[in-house]
Design a protein around this motif. Structure first.
Motif, PDB file in Angstrom:
ATOM      1  N   ILE A 137      13.797  -3.185   0.002  1.00 48.58           N
ATOM      2  CA  ILE A 137      13.627  -4.669  -0.607  1.00 48.58           C
ATOM      3  C   ILE A 137      12.196  -4.851  -1.031  1.00 48.58           C
ATOM      4  O   ILE A 137      11.151  -4.482  -0.021  1.00 48.58           O
ATOM      5  CB  ILE A 137      13.916  -5.744   0.481  1.00 48.58           C
ATOM      6  N   VAL A 138      11.989  -5.124  -2.052  1.00 44.39           N
ATOM      7  CA  VAL A 138      10.404  -5.405  -2.497  1.00 44.39           C
ATOM      8  C   VAL A 138      10.290  -6.861  -2.952  1.00 44.39           C
ATOM      9  O   VAL A 138      11.266  -7.419  -3.554  1.00 44.39           O
ATOM     10  CB  VAL A 138      10.083  -4.436  -3.849  1.00 44.39           C
ATOM     11  N   GLU A 149       9.058 -13.056   4.827  1.00 42.68           N
ATOM     12  CA  GLU A 149       9.213 -12.957   6.315  1.00 42.68           C
ATOM     13  C   GLU A 149      10.379 -12.118   6.496  1.00 42.68           C
ATOM     14  O   GLU A 149      10.492 -11.492   7.942  1.00 42.68           O
ATOM     15  CB  GLU A 149       9.718 -14.334   6.853  1.00 42.68           C
ATOM     16  N   LEU A 150      11.310 -11.601   5.850  1.00 41.77           N
ATOM     17  CA  LEU A 150      12.349 -10.749   6.261  1.00 41.77           C
ATOM     18  C   LEU A 150      12.036  -9.253   5.718  1.00 41.77           C
ATOM     19  O   LEU A 150      12.993  -8.355   6.063  1.00 41.77           O
ATOM     20  CB  LEU A 150      13.656 -11.211   5.709  1.00 41.77           C
ATOM     21  N   VAL A 151      11.007  -9.163   5.048  1.00 44.74           N
ATOM     22  CA  VAL A 151      10.704  -7.851   4.537  1.00 44.74           C
ATOM     23  C   VAL A 151       9.626  -6.907   5.191  1.00 44.74           C
ATOM     24  O   VAL A 151       8.695  -7.588   5.558  1.00 44.74           O
ATOM     25  CB  VAL A 151      10.253  -8.126   3.103  1.00 44.74           C
ATOM     26  N   ASP A 152       9.848  -5.733   5.114  1.00 46.41           N
ATOM     27  CA  ASP A 152       8.910  -4.802   5.624  1.00 46.41           C
ATOM     28  C   ASP A 152       7.581  -5.120   4.831  1.00 46.41           C
ATOM     29  O   ASP A 152       7.584  -4.915   3.686  1.00 46.41           O
ATOM     30  CB  ASP A 152       9.524  -3.302   5.200  1.00 46.41           C
ATOM     31  N   GLU A 153       6.537  -5.246   5.714  1.00 53.10           N
ATOM     32  CA  GLU A 153       5.329  -5.546   5.064  1.00 53.10           C
ATOM     33  C   GLU A 153       4.844  -4.329   3.998  1.00 53.10           C
ATOM     34  O   GLU A 153       3.934  -4.766   3.008  1.00 53.10           O
ATOM     35  CB  GLU A 153       4.125  -5.405   6.195  1.00 53.10           C
ATOM     36  N   LYS A 154       5.042  -3.146   4.275  1.00 60.03           N
ATOM     37  CA  LYS A 154       4.706  -2.004   3.062  1.00 60.03           C
ATOM     38  C   LYS A 154       5.234  -2.377   1.941  1.00 60.03           C
ATOM     39  O   LYS A 154       4.894  -1.715   0.744  1.00 60.03           O
ATOM     40  CB  LYS A 154       4.791  -0.781   3.703  1.00 60.03           C
ATOM     41  N   LYS A 175      10.288   5.789   3.004  1.00 59.45           N
ATOM     42  CA  LYS A 175      11.262   5.151   3.966  1.00 59.45           C
ATOM     43  C   LYS A 175      11.142   3.763   4.312  1.00 59.45           C
ATOM     44  O   LYS A 175      10.042   3.201   4.524  1.00 59.45           O
ATOM     45  CB  LYS A 175      11.469   5.717   5.174  1.00 59.45           C
ATOM     46  N   TYR A 176      12.172   2.738   4.211  1.00 59.09           N
ATOM     47  CA  TYR A 176      11.735   1.402   4.608  1.00 59.09           C
ATOM     48  C   TYR A 176      12.398   1.007   5.831  1.00 59.09           C
ATOM     49  O   TYR A 176      13.443   1.664   6.433  1.00 59.09           O
ATOM     50  CB  TYR A 176      13.153   0.634   3.475  1.00 59.09           C
TER      51      TYR A 176
END
Length: 205
Positions: A137-138, A149-154, A175-176
């Motif tokens: 997810i981006v 709030e639901l997404v990998d910070e990177k 990798k996510y």
């Protein structure tokens, strides 16, 4: 009252009083049963084609990246987006509005990355659905985009063409890491928690 229900932490902060978070739930069982379509896409966008969703930002960001894109959804921006995709010579398929959730999930499962360039999301259930379908997810770090709030910070970027482009390029080869437990968002579990909460509130009176 102290019994205030919100969807996200950010919404609760803006409320300025005591709150309990109950997110939107998704049907994990239904998603699991959906089969992947044969077509494959590098990127998928799912949502209304309106200004705040910033689908145009996605199209501008992928210029010259040679990616296959699937856009699901309808709205007043559709013609402009089709014209923009033609002008930029992009490989984009506009699928329009799909009648069933199962059709949407089947397309998500055939995609590597779900991009949500929106600058305004109350929650972002499409993020949960994308994660359940195996997508990276981006999304943007805009203050009114609670989906972050639901997404990998990177995989979160500025709401700009350059920022989105860089994170998309990064996401293709990295990798996510899920920052949430998807099981906690299953519709059955969320419904049970809400029912228990209401019972507790009634019993306190």
């Amino acid at each position: 009252t102290k019994n205030n229900i919100v969807l996200t932490k950010e919404t609760g902060k803006r409320l300025g009083r005591e709150f309990t978070i109950f997110p939107v739930g998704i049907d994990l069982e239904k998603i699991k049963k959906c089969k992947t379509i044969e077509e494959k896409f590098d990127i998928i966008y799912v949502g209304r084609l309106i200004k705040d969703k910033k689908a145009d930002l996605l199209l501008r960001a992928i210029k010259d990246l040679r990616l296959r894109v699937c856009i699901i959804g309808d709205g007043p921006e559709k013609k402009e987006l089709i014209d923009l995709a033609d002008k930029l010579k992009l490989d984009v398929q506009f699928k329009g509005f799909l009648e069933s959730d199962e059709e949407v999930y089947s397309h998500m499962k055939a995609s590597n990355i779900l991009v949500l360039p929106s600058i305004r999301e109350g929650f972002g259930v499409v993020v949960l659905e994308g994660l359940a379908c195996g997508c990276k997810i981006v999304t943007t770090n805009h203050r009114e985009n609670n989906a972050k709030e639901l997404v990998d910070e990177k995989f979160i970027c500025d709401a700009s063409m350059e920022g989105l482009r860089e994170v998309i390029k990064f996401s293709l080869n990295n990798k996510y890491n899920n920052k949430i437990e998807l099981d906690e968002y299953d519709i059955k579990k969320v419904t049970e928690k809400i029912e228990n909460y209401y019972r507790r509130c009634i019993n306190e009176k």
